[in-house]
Scaffold this motif. Structure first.
Motif, PDB file in Angstrom:
ATOM      1  N   PHE A 137       0.312  -3.582   8.889  1.00  0.00           N
ATOM      2  CA  PHE A 137      -0.080  -2.223   8.554  1.00  0.00           C
ATOM      3  C   PHE A 137      -0.333  -1.420   9.834  1.00  0.00           C
ATOM      4  CE2 PHE A 137      -1.467  -4.488   4.637  1.00  0.00           C
ATOM      5  CZ  PHE A 137      -0.628  -3.817   3.751  1.00  0.00           C
ATOM      6  N   ASN A 177       3.527   0.571   6.805  1.00  0.00           N
ATOM      7  CA  ASN A 177       3.625  -0.849   7.138  1.00  0.00           C
ATOM      8  C   ASN A 177       4.895  -1.080   7.950  1.00  0.00           C
ATOM      9  OD1 ASN A 177       3.384  -3.671   7.175  1.00  0.00           O
ATOM     10  ND2 ASN A 177       4.445  -3.894   5.209  1.00  0.00           N
ATOM     11  N   SER A 224      -2.465   0.754  10.287  1.00  0.00           N
ATOM     12  CA  SER A 224      -3.906   0.876  10.520  1.00  0.00           C
ATOM     13  C   SER A 224      -4.468  -0.322  11.275  1.00  0.00           C
ATOM     14  CB  SER A 224      -4.637   1.030   9.180  1.00  0.00           C
ATOM     15  OG  SER A 224      -4.317  -0.049   8.309  1.00  0.00           O
ATOM     16  N   ASP A 225      -3.712  -1.428  11.335  1.00  0.00           N
ATOM     17  CA  ASP A 225      -4.168  -2.620  12.045  1.00  0.00           C
ATOM     18  C   ASP A 225      -3.543  -2.757  13.422  1.00  0.00           C
ATOM     19  OD1 ASP A 225      -5.650  -3.327   9.805  1.00  0.00           O
ATOM     20  OD2 ASP A 225      -4.004  -4.495   8.916  1.00  0.00           O
ATOM     21  N   ASN A 245       0.814  -1.219   0.000  1.00  0.00           N
ATOM     22  CA  ASN A 245       0.000   0.000   0.000  1.00  0.00           C
ATOM     23  C   ASN A 245       0.847   1.268   0.000  1.00  0.00           C
ATOM     24  OD1 ASN A 245      -2.197  -1.694   0.179  1.00  0.00           O
ATOM     25  ND2 ASN A 245      -2.538  -1.351   2.362  1.00  0.00           N
ATOM     26  N   ASN A 296      -2.899   4.473   5.973  1.00  0.00           N
ATOM     27  CA  ASN A 296      -2.970   3.183   5.267  1.00  0.00           C
ATOM     28  C   ASN A 296      -1.723   2.919   4.432  1.00  0.00           C
ATOM     29  OD1 ASN A 296      -5.732   2.321   6.024  1.00  0.00           O
ATOM     30  ND2 ASN A 296      -6.315   4.211   4.957  1.00  0.00           N
ATOM     31  N   GLN A 297      -0.879   3.938   4.228  1.00  0.00           N
ATOM     32  CA  GLN A 297       0.345   3.747   3.453  1.00  0.00           C
ATOM     33  C   GLN A 297       1.482   3.153   4.281  1.00  0.00           C
ATOM     34  OE1 GLN A 297       1.074   7.722   1.689  1.00  0.00           O
ATOM     35  NE2 GLN A 297       0.895   6.691  -0.296  1.00  0.00           N
ATOM     36  N   ASP A 339      -1.660   9.720   4.962  1.00  0.00           N
ATOM     37  CA  ASP A 339      -2.553   8.566   4.923  1.00  0.00           C
ATOM     38  C   ASP A 339      -1.968   7.423   5.733  1.00  0.00           C
ATOM     39  OD1 ASP A 339      -4.360   6.573   4.371  1.00  0.00           O
ATOM     40  OD2 ASP A 339      -4.029   6.575   2.193  1.00  0.00           O
TER      41      ASP A 339
END
Length: 985
Positions: A565, A467, A567-568, A433, A464-465, A462
């Motif tokens: 990620f 990791n 986001s997780d 991502n 989500n980018q 963002d």
């Protein structure tokens, strides 16, 4: 200020006193020696009870004037009140003393350019948990409120514990018998706020003392919390790591200067970043002292000195990786520096546009838990005859636990530099991502006040980018030490025209140090391969998992790790950081909060379960050190014509015995993708060495106000135990036909060809001969003008090198000597210089200016070493500033106290990097000028309020490579403002 005149009483011998005298005379083999006892011209001893700035300055002059050698002194201005926030901030006011900072706080010192300085507590050795292997403590461990003063001894004397090449620090705590009779209580409360951290930190000091001239007790407790902003721009790694990433790239496809050829070179560093860095410290210090007059001639003193500090050094920020040399070649402002030896020039650039392959979100947590206890018991005998003496026993213990934990996230995909993953579902970039597949445009500038990185608008916004591509925990260690010292000192007085007293003593000490270094590894399986892994990297493979005989992700091998990620991540793990400190990009980035990483095992298990500790034997060791010391010193005083003098001459003999555990390491590793080595054996090594250290000090009173001092002495410093022991890693290769025939072995046998030794048991101590000459004019009881000259002629110092050593082949047999890289003793050098001091209270001025005073000093100490820079110019000894100066302007009138202090250091050599030009690339720390201020008001007889400001102008440290405009690193410190209230009753 109050002044007490105490006459030493005439004392009668008791049965107990006679017994102690017998011990001193008859059991001298058990003991040791004491620190210098100040001599006076008469039996009258003036003790100044210090209250305020003027009284403190007066006491400092008094201590220096009546010393038997070259020394400087700083006295606390009141109970629990040294002149500055930290011990090292106070020490930097002394001429010739330079400090090194940790998170903006002073941590360690140099005296006259040398860090080989020993520190004593009330005249004897002690253990500090921040520097278990050395004799100079990490002063961030020690609350300044526990001390009553500090002496810096610059000329060696026979009865001062050897251990410092350039000087000895003696930290002094209060004694109950120095208090007024009855009870003394003091309470201090402070609140400190940082200009960048925006945190308010508390500090509390409590002092209780009682004295009835027969029994006395003191209890001091100090506790504080600190949150220190310590931003770092530029090369985000430590300088020692930067060296390995610093290089010159010879390009063949760029014409830097437009002359039509491609033979020029470009010098750069690989990693640049902007980092929020914050250090959090909790400090506790306790000191208890008991004194008891056992008999008229016998006094007992017991001391307990306890320190505990927990700190976490946390870093979070964005790092760019210029792994390809020509990435930096997008600029119209290249600067020619020197010839590259290939017919062209070496260029640098201060402003450029980068094409970056990797942008990382980097988080790191380093923690330290430190604790030390030092207890001592002292019996002092003073009869009515010529014999006096002391017996002292000391026991110290210290322990330290250190962890390092790293989380390395990606904003870029990894495709830009071929970092791929294959979890069995196809080959993709490690961060699918992330930004890509193009390189990222980043602007870089070192032309302004701060190093800056600039990104396109919206870059990094963002979550989500992001990791987590790699995480690991290494360089963790636990160490502990114990110290035992027994010493006996004797003094015999004479009634002659010149010989006044003879001091003699014996000392025995034992210090045991043990360190275990470890990493954290977790089990990984790819295909049929299972291994313990430290670097949990999504783009790494354990080996050939597709059966084609190749190790290649692109060829189909499976990679370890997983996609994590941001986001997780669990709630609270990721925070959004804006700006990244002074000079930051102004962008908003997502970063793993370093606070959740303070417990490496918990963090690593949350990402990759099943972690365990794995010992790293190359940095694990045990050392036992024993010393036996004897000294003799004759003290003289009298008249030489019309001039009076004092002098001493003596010698100290020290025998040092060492037992060291040396691990032997194999070529294999006990894990995959890790830094640990395989331990194949160990052995205890023993050695000893002796030192005979003569010394002489001579003080001539040219007038009642002018003293001429001369000093000579040989010095040595106890070796850093961490440089003595450790492990030997052995590099082996197939013997081949020629070597096999020479050694009489099979050509297929793996034979030792080289080695790396972490710790060299054959190192010799630093040794030097010191010369001192000074003239001091005490033009009134608060005025001093002095000039000192000094020379330290060093026999040898420690540096990196190669030794030949027999190492075992794979079958365990030692057949020949091979080169082993380690630390060795190099040829010596010298430091010489001058110190100038001026101090005066302007009490002769008309009111209200009669409360003014000043203290100014300047040190010039050039040095030379065998190293040269890129132009072949000689480089100085590392960390030595050629020039340093301090200036203090103070005002004390009635209830008001004011002080403004400035501290200056000229450029100093930070470290040495890669070879270039005619020598090596030097990294320099630019000159610094720090300002501190203090204001206090005593609104009741024993109650005052005050404020202080440290680092008033927010001075920072710039580290540059050879050229002052080529700044590669910045350590950015904050201003800290303190408000406090102090009571005494």
């Amino acid at each position: 200020m109050s002044i007490k005149n105490r006459r030493q009483p005439t004392l009668n011998k008791s049965l107990t006193a006679k017994a102690v005298a017998a011990i001193i005379c008859g059991y001298a083999s058990f003991g040791a020696f004491a620190a210098d006892q100040a001599q006076t011209a008469s039996d009258d001893i003036e003790t100044i009870e210090v209250r305020g700035i003027a009284a403190s300055k007066k006491q400092d002059i008094n201590n220096k004037r009546f010393s038997t050698g070259v020394m400087d002194s700083i006295t606390a201005e009141d109970i629990g009140k040294l002149p500055d926030v930290t011990i090292t901030d106070t020490l930097q006011r002394i001429p010739g003393v330079q400090i090194r900072r940790s998170a903006g706080e002073g941590s360690t010192i140099n005296v006259r350019g040398m860090p080989q300085v020993t520190s004593l507590l009330n005249g004897e050795q002690f253990l500090s948990a921040g520097s278990i292997t050395q004799l100079q403590p990490d002063f961030t461990d020690i609350p300044a409120a526990l001390l009553s003063g500090i002496d810096v001894l610059k000329s060696p004397q026979a009865d001062t514990l050897a251990g410092g090449i350039s000087g000895t620090l003696d930290l002094k705590t209060r004694r109950p018998f120095d208090l007024d009779q009855g009870s003394t209580l003091s309470l201090t409360g402070e609140a400190t706020r940082g200009s960048l951290s925006k945190q308010t930190d508390p500090k509390f000091v409590a002092f209780a003392g009682y004295n009835n001239d027969i029994f006395g007790i003191i209890v001091t407790a100090a506790y504080d919390e600190s949150t220190l902003a310590n931003y770092r721009n530029g090369t985000i790694l430590n300088s020692s790591e930067v060296r390995g990433e610093t290089r010159i790239d010879l390009t063949t496809d760029r014409d830097f200067n437009g002359d039509g050829d491609f033979n020029d070179s470009f010098y750069s560093q690989r990693f640049y970043g902007v980092m929020d860095r914050e250090t959090e410290r909790d400090r506790l210090g306790l000191n208890t002292t008991i004194q008891y007059q056992i008999a008229d001639s016998l006094t007992f003193t017991g001391d307990l000195f306890y320190t505990k500090m927990d700190d976490a050094d946390r870093k979070q920020g964005v790092m760019v990786d210029s792994a390809r040399g020509d990435i930096w070649a997008y600029s119209d402002n290249f600067i020619p520096r020197l010839d590259n030896g290939k017919g062209g020039q070496i260029y640098t650039v201060n402003d450029t546009n980068l094409k970056v392959r990797r942008v990382s979100a980097y988080s790191e947590s380093l923690t330290n838990d430190r604790e030390s206890t030092n207890a001592s018991f002292l019996f002092e005998y003073q009869g009515d005859g010529p014999l006096s003496g002391e017996f002292k026993y000391i026991h110290g213990s210290a322990e330290r636990s250190h962890t390092e934990n790293v989380a390395h996230g990606f904003l870029t995909s990894g495709a830009q530099h071929g970092l791929l993953k294959n979890h069995g579902d196809g080959i993709t970039p490690v961060n699918p991502n992330g930004y890509g597949p193009d390189e990222v445009d980043v602007s870089f500038s070192r032309s302004g006040e701060y190093l800056t990185l600039g990104f396109d608008e919206g870059f990094g916004n963002d979550i989500n980018q992001y990791n987590l591509v790699s995480t690991y925990s290494e360089n963790n260690f636990e160490e502990e030490a114990t110290l035992d010292v027994a010493r006996i000192d004797g003094h015999y007085a004479f009634e002659t025209d010149h010989l006044q007293k003879v001091d003699f003593g014996l000392r025995a000490s034992k210090r045991d140090v043990e360190r275990e270094t470890y990493i954290l590894v977790a089990p990984f399986t790819t295909g049929d391969i299972t291994a313990d892994v430290m670097w949990k990297d999504s783009g790494a493979s354990l080996g050939d998992t597709n059966g084609d005989g190749e190790n290649s992700v692109a060829g189909g091998d499976l990679t370890i790790g997983k996609t994590n990620f941001f986001s997780d991540m669990p709630a609270g793990w990721v925070n959004q950081v804006n700006g990244l400190g002074p000079g930051g990009s102004g962008h908003s980035f997502y970063l793993i909060d370093p606070k959740v990483m303070d417990d490496p095992m918990a963090f690593q298990n949350a990402i990759y379960p099943g972690n365990k500790r794995l010992a790293n034997p190359s940095r694990t060791y045990q050392v036992k050190e024993q010393t036996q010391t004897a000294y003799f010193k004759a003290n003289f005083a009298g008249e030489l014509g019309d001039l009076s003098y004092t002098a001493n001459i003596g010698a100290q003999y020290i025998k040092t015995e060492l037992d060291m555990l040396q691990n032997q390491l194999g070529s294999a590793r006990p894990c995959s993708l890790c830094t640990a080595s395989e331990k194949i054996g160990e052995k205890w090594l023993s050695r000893d060495y002796s030192d005979f250290l003569p010394s002489m000090n001579f003080n001539l009173n040219l007038t009642e106000e002018v003293i001429l001092r001369a000093g000579y002495g040989k010095t040595m410093t106890t070796l850093d135990i961490g440089k003595l022991a450790g492990g030997i890693s052995v590099g082996r290769t197939r013997a081949g036909d020629v070597l096999a025939a020479e050694l009489g072995v099979s050509p297929d046998l793996l034979v030792a060809v080289q080695g790396r030794q972490n710790g060299n048991p054959d190192l010799e101590p630093w040794r030097a001969t010191n010369y001192n000459l000074s003239a001091e004019w005490y033009f009134n009881d608060s005025g001093l003008l002095s000039i000192s000259a000094f020379l330290m002629d060093m026999e040898s110092f420690i540096q990196s090198g190669i030794v030949m050593q027999g190492l075992p082949d794979i079958d365990g047999v030692v057949r020949r000597e091979v080169p082993v890289s380690t630390e060795i003793n190099g040829k010596g050098g010298n430091i010489k210089g001058i110190e100038v001091v001026y101090q005066q209270a302007f009490d002769f001025l008309p009111a209200p200016f009669d409360g003014l005073g000043t203290s100014v000093n300047f040190t010039y100490a050039p040095s030379d070493s065998a190293n040269v820079d890129v132009y072949g110019e000689s480089l100085p000894i590392q960390d030595n500033s050629e020039k340093s100066a301090n200036a203090v302007l103070w005002y004390e009138k009635g209830p008001l106290q004011l002080r403004l202090a400035a501290n200056y250091r000229s450029d100093r050599l930070d470290s040495l990097s890669s070879p270039m030009g005619e020598g090596v690339m030097p990294f320099w720390t630019d000159s610094t000028l720090y300002f501190d201020m203090y204001a206090g008001y005593e609104f009741a007889e024993d109650m005052s309020i005050y404020t202080s400001v440290s680092n008033l102008t927010e001075e920072k440290e710039d580290i540059y490579a050879q050229w002052s405009d080529h700044v590669i690193t910045q350590n950015i410190f904050e201003r800290r403002i303190t408000f406090g209230i102090r009571t005494r009753f």
